[in-house]
Enzyme design. Structure first.
Site, PDB file in Angstrom:
ATOM      1  N   TYR A 204       0.818  -1.218   0.000  1.00  9.94           N
ATOM      2  CA  TYR A 204       0.000   0.000   0.000  1.00  9.94           C
ATOM      3  C   TYR A 204       0.850   1.266   0.000  1.00  9.94           C
ATOM      4  CZ  TYR A 204      -4.000  -2.968   0.814  1.00  9.94           C
ATOM      5  OH  TYR A 204      -4.959  -3.901   0.683  1.00  9.94           O
TER       6      TYR A 204
ATOM      7  N   TYR B  75     -12.568  -6.723   6.104  1.00  8.06           N
ATOM      8  CA  TYR B  75     -11.356  -6.915   5.296  1.00  8.06           C
ATOM      9  C   TYR B  75     -11.123  -8.415   5.141  1.00  8.06           C
ATOM     10  CZ  TYR B  75      -6.706  -7.042   3.439  1.00  8.06           C
ATOM     11  OH  TYR B  75      -5.637  -7.304   2.619  1.00  8.06           O
TER      12      TYR B  75
ATOM     13  N   ASP C  62     -14.201 -15.575   8.667  1.00  4.85           N
ATOM     14  CA  ASP C  62     -12.806 -15.294   8.343  1.00  4.85           C
ATOM     15  C   ASP C  62     -12.076 -15.060   9.664  1.00  4.85           C
ATOM     16  OD1 ASP C  62     -10.372 -14.179   7.744  1.00  4.85           O
ATOM     17  OD2 ASP C  62     -11.139 -12.806   6.212  1.00  4.85           O
TER      18      ASP C  62
ATOM     19  N   LYS D  30      -2.543 -15.988   9.045  1.00  6.83           N
ATOM     20  CA  LYS D  30      -1.714 -15.081   9.856  1.00  6.83           C
ATOM     21  C   LYS D  30      -0.917 -15.780  10.977  1.00  6.83           C
ATOM     22  CE  LYS D  30      -3.024 -10.504   8.691  1.00  6.83           C
ATOM     23  NZ  LYS D  30      -4.305 -10.241   8.017  1.00  6.83           N
TER      24      LYS D  30
HETATM   25  C1  PLP Z   1      -4.768 -10.428   6.613  1.00  8.54           C
HETATM   26  C2  PLP Z   1      -6.137 -10.877   6.408  1.00  8.54           C
HETATM   27  C3  PLP Z   1      -6.526 -11.521   5.213  1.00  8.54           C
HETATM   28  C4  PLP Z   1      -5.577 -11.721   4.056  1.00  8.54           C
HETATM   29  O1  PLP Z   1      -4.515 -12.559   4.372  1.00  8.54           O
HETATM   30  P1  PLP Z   1      -3.177 -12.501   3.474  1.00  8.54           P
HETATM   31  O2  PLP Z   1      -2.342 -13.609   4.051  1.00  8.54           O
HETATM   32  O3  PLP Z   1      -2.592 -11.138   3.661  1.00  8.54           O
HETATM   33  O4  PLP Z   1      -3.572 -12.754   2.068  1.00  8.54           O
HETATM   34  C5  PLP Z   1      -7.830 -11.942   5.111  1.00  8.54           C
HETATM   35  N1  PLP Z   1      -8.715 -11.759   6.107  1.00  8.54           N
HETATM   36  C6  PLP Z   1      -8.375 -11.156   7.261  1.00  8.54           C
HETATM   37  C7  PLP Z   1      -9.402 -11.009   8.342  1.00  8.54           C
HETATM   38  C8  PLP Z   1      -7.089 -10.677   7.444  1.00  8.54           C
HETATM   39  O5  PLP Z   1      -6.763 -10.057   8.590  1.00  8.54           O
END
Ligand code: PLP
Length: 434
Positions: A19, A147, A248, A277
């Site tokens: 970014y 996100y 997610d 993550k």
């Molecule tokens: C970071 C994140 C993603 C994307 O993961 P990447 O490994 O960066 O592709 C998706 N969803 C959430 C909630 C995130 O925090």
């Protein structure tokens, strides 16, 4: 072993950082190493880490058990294609994930990043409905301020303004957005909080494959902590309208909110769940999408007969081995106490920010601490201000927030919160003056 001025010039002129502008890039800090809860800059300064390398390095850096898992695995094999093979690292990791997550989630798709695991989740939901004879269900409903990643499918369920959907509107899938759940973990939720979701479901359930949502904390879209009651109510309403639910858990999984997963705050289970993550303790990229047997069977009863996805580095043994060691270390640790300690230290340390003119909100849950201000912050200036105080935090938008490694001691945590409060003061003064 260190970067010359010419190297840094090359970095500015040839490398794209996350970014950032190629024309006017934000400053970058050359890092020589990292150990424990500290990042070591090339000039020798040591910074207490408030970010856990984007929320992933939960045990800190240079962790003996994870180093050993990596080197042991290298002695066996770094990688082998997952098409037609299997191996202990992937099987052990999948056993762990199935065992740790709610009982109905039985099938694991190892993915190579969080965004990919979300693409996989969206595809699963669409293929599921195709398999169940309802191919018109190809859209998603999701709260604003979400996100889910930077690839196009994931982007299409990210907050439309943060994600600048207008730039990509002809290309990107159009989904249904509802108002985000109100802030506050302890907020009492009423039926009125679901009016918008109800109305979208009533009018469009025939087109909607699933709800996508980050449980309990919306991360990069606004660091918003909301009520488990809302989450549970939303799941119940989706069920009533034959709409699947995708959690997610990429940001909140592996203990961050004080429970192992976001889903552990509620009495309901998603159909599909993504993790990433913190999964490898910040060592390398790895994620996974889990689903129920109902979903995996539905997917495979679709016309394709198989699930249509298979990345080159799927199930990478090196990443899986590190992940196994990471999860084992987490489960053997007093992570609940560690996260509770973080929560207490963050609550305590961030309280003074509440009285700063220009601070809109201060919120804390588990190892998530947020100061929200009433203006867009100057990321570079605040970052430099905190680096001068020996702390690594990267503010963005209106947010000065941390998600530190669980191993921060109370002195380190105090340094981090002091630096955040001081950065908030500076930011509010400057914005007031302009
Ligand atoms: C970071 C994140 C993603 C994307 O993961 P990447 O490994 O960066 O592709 C998706 N969803 C959430 C909630 C995130 O925090």
């Amino acid at each position: 072993m260190s970067l010359s001025d010419a190297d840094l010039e090359f970095d500015r002129n040839h490398i794209w950082h996350p970014y950032t502008s190629a024309i006017d890039p934000l400053p970058t800090y050359p890092v020589a190493g990292a150990e424990g809860a500290e990042i070591i800059l090339e000039d020798g300064r040591r910074l207490i880490d408030g970010m856990a390398s984007w929320w992933s390095a939960i045990h800190g850096y240079d962790v003996p058990e994870l180093n050993k898992a990596a080197t042991d695995q290298l002695d066996q094999m770094a990688h082998v294609m997952f098409g037609g093979t299997t191996h202990e690292p992937a099987v052990r990791l999948s056993q762990r994930l199935v065992e740790m997550t709610p009982e109905p989630l039985q099938r694991v798709f190892p993915a190579d990043s969080g965004s990919v695991s979300m693409e996989v989740a969206l595809k699963m939901a669409i293929q599921y409905w195709a398999g169940r004879g309802r191919p018109s269900k190809q859209k998603f409903v999701t709260p604003k301020f979400g996100y889910h990643g930077d690839t196009f499918g994931a982007m299409s369920v990210c907050d439309p303004e943060n994600g600048m959907h207008s730039l990509f509107s002809d290309f990107m899938a159009q989904n249904f957005f509802i108002e985000a759940p109100a802030l506050g973990y302890d907020r009492e939720v009423t039926d009125a909080d679901f009016d918008e979701l109800e109305s979208v479901l009533e009018n469009h359930a025939d087109e909607i494959a699933a709800l996508t949502i980050e449980p309990i904390v919306q991360g990069a879209g606004g660091m918003r902590i909301y009520s488990p009651q809302w989450l549970e109510g939303a799941v119940r309403r989706c069920r009533a309208h034959d709409v699947l639910v995708i959690f997610d858990e990429i940001a909140v999984g592996f203990g961050r909110t004080g429970e192992m997963f976001g889903v552990d705050h509620i009495d309901a289970v998603p159909d599909i769940m993504t993790v990433g993550k913190a999964m490898t303790g910040g060592y390398c990229t790895l994620a996974a999408t889990l689903c129920t047997d109902e979903i995996s069977h539905g997917v495979c009863e679709s016309e394709a007969g198989v699930f249509m996805h298979g990345p080159t580095f799927m199930g990478n043994p090196l990443a899986c081995s590190i992940s196994n060691a990471n999860i084992e270390k987490l489960q053997a640790s007093d992570w609940r106490d560690d996260v509770a300690r973080l929560e207490e230290g963050l609550r305590d340390g961030l309280t003074p920010a509440r009285s700063i003119d220009g601070v809109e909100d201060v919120r804390v849950l588990g190892g998530v601490g947020v100061i929200e201000v009433d203006h867009t912050v100057d990321t570079a200036a605040l970052q430099a201000h905190m680096v001068d105080r020996g702390v690594w935090v990267r503010p963005f938008s209106t947010l000065i927030y941390v998600m530190p490694p669980y191993i921060l001691n109370s002195r380190q945590l105090r340094d981090v919160t002091d630096a955040m409060v001081s950065a908030a003061e500076l930011s509010c003064e400057q914005s007031d003056g302009s």
